[in-house]
Scaffold this active site. Structure first.
Site, PDB file in Angstrom:
ATOM      1  N   VAL A  77       0.804  -1.228   0.000  1.00 26.98           N
ATOM      2  CA  VAL A  77       0.000   0.000   0.000  1.00 26.98           C
ATOM      3  C   VAL A  77       0.834   1.273   0.000  1.00 26.98           C
ATOM      4  CG1 VAL A  77      -1.979  -1.089   1.099  1.00 26.98           C
ATOM      5  CG2 VAL A  77      -0.204  -0.036   2.529  1.00 26.98           C
ATOM      6  N   TYR A  78       2.141   1.162   0.101  1.00 24.87           N
ATOM      7  CA  TYR A  78       2.977   2.361   0.053  1.00 24.87           C
ATOM      8  C   TYR A  78       2.944   2.918  -1.369  1.00 24.87           C
ATOM      9  CZ  TYR A  78       5.099   1.029   4.581  1.00 24.87           C
ATOM     10  OH  TYR A  78       5.313   0.700   5.900  1.00 24.87           O
ATOM     11  N   SER A  79       2.327   4.077  -1.506  1.00 24.20           N
ATOM     12  CA  SER A  79       2.187   4.733  -2.813  1.00 24.20           C
ATOM     13  C   SER A  79       1.607   3.792  -3.870  1.00 24.20           C
ATOM     14  CB  SER A  79       3.540   5.302  -3.287  1.00 24.20           C
ATOM     15  OG  SER A  79       3.921   6.397  -2.495  1.00 24.20           O
TER      16      SER A  79
END
Length: 341
Positions: A61-63
């Site tokens: 879910v990071y970026s």
């Protein structure tokens, strides 16, 4: 760089790991963290490897996956020199099954992460959060299959409560599934809730702490001071209300103590805050982040020296807190339940 065993396993990790939350910068939330591109990421990886920091932490879910993709490009051609940890569980798409720790989602998430990272295996795969809607047996049997397939080597959890973690360990023991050897948890000099239950559990069950946000959600960078306005470039402007909250007086009391300690040691506020964590029980590795080379080199200065026992005691006193029930009650019976610290 010193290495430590990660929980009750033979896997060794460096004292410091590098978090890739600053890679990509997609969206308002991650954009406030940083917008590191591939070229910048490659330079940061170079500096880390030169310092002996070989573990890099990310999440799907990071970026929106961009952080994993950029990390994959940054380590291209030197996969054998690095350790990769990444995470999945939180929503990563619009489909009904693009969330959670079900067999459906985990198999899909791991394959997608491997593709973005450009690798055949993940050294440490962690559930980003607990999924109360999926049977623990389903989750752990899926992780077992992924380990047997060679796609992941070790498993961990993140942001679990004590009963979540203990139930998972009990199920793993019952069926012979892989045990969580790591718990990626929030822990800092101004966020010591981890000590109440998760630390004793980690000591008892052999679960090592992988510490996230060790600088208290950006509050222990050395930029905040009593009576001063928030710096214009602080990410707290955009993310302060989304992270752990605390009383201002408590925060400034700890910051005052850190300033005194900085004068005594000649070290910076973040270096002292990180070094304090590295002396706590169960802590295997502390995940540091950096938007640029200067910040990275500053954080790398947290290792290679140690606070004295007296200095640690002073910081402990300044950051003392009243734990929630039943922990404040148990604290009165140290003969039965000794403190882990």
């Amino acid at each position: 760089m010193e290495y430590r065993q990660l929980g009750a396993s033979g896997f060794k990790v460096p004292l410091l790991s590098f978090g890739t939350g600053t890679f990509g910068g997609k969206g308002e939330f991650f954009g406030a963290w940083g917008k590191t591109d591939i070229a910048e990421a490659r330079r940061l990886v170079d500096i880390c490897l030169d310092a002996g920091l070989t573990m890099f932490d990310s999440a799907d879910v990071y970026s929106d996956g961009a952080a994993e993709s950029i990390l994959g490009e940054a380590i291209r051609g030197r996969r054998d020199r690095v350790l990769i940890s990444t995470k999945a569980t939180f929503r990563s798409g619009d489909d009904a099954n693009d969330v959670g720790s079900s067999r459906f989602h985990l198999l899909k998430a791991v394959d997608a992460a491997l593709k973005r990272l450009g690798t055949d295996y993940i050294d440490l795969f962690q559930l980003h959060g607990f999924d109360a809607k999926t049977p623990v047996e389903e989750t752990l049997s899926t992780l077992d299959d992924l380990v047997r397939a060679g796609k992941i080597r070790y498993v961990g959890a993140s942001n679990f409560s004590g009963w979540h973690l203990m139930k998972s360990l009990a199920v793993a023991d019952r069926y012979g599934y892989p045990r969580y050897i790591a718990h990626q948890a929030y822990y800092s000099l101004i966020g010591r809730d981890y000590e109440s239950e998760l630390m004793p559990l980690g000591l008892d069950q052999g679960v090592g702490a992988v510490v996230w946000s060790p600088l208290g959600w950006g509050r222990l960078t050395g930029k905040l001071r009593r009576g001063a306005v928030l710096p214009a470039q602080s990410r707290l402007h955009a993310t302060g209300d989304k992270g752990p909250q605390m009383d201002d007086e408590y925060l400034y009391r700890v910051l005052d103590a850190l300033d005194v300690m900085a004068a005594e040691t000649g070290k910076s506020v973040p270096q002292i805050a990180l070094n304090w964590l590295l002396q706590r029980p169960t802590v295997a590795t502390v995940v540091i982040g950096a938007r640029n080379e200067e910040q990275l080199r500053q954080n790398l200065g947290a290792v290679g020296w140690s606070l004295t026992a007296e200095q640690v005691a002073k910081l402990d006193a300044a950051s003392a807190f009243t734990p929630a029930y039943p922990y404040w009650h148990q604290g009165g019976f140290a003969e039965l339940i000794p403190s882990p610290v």
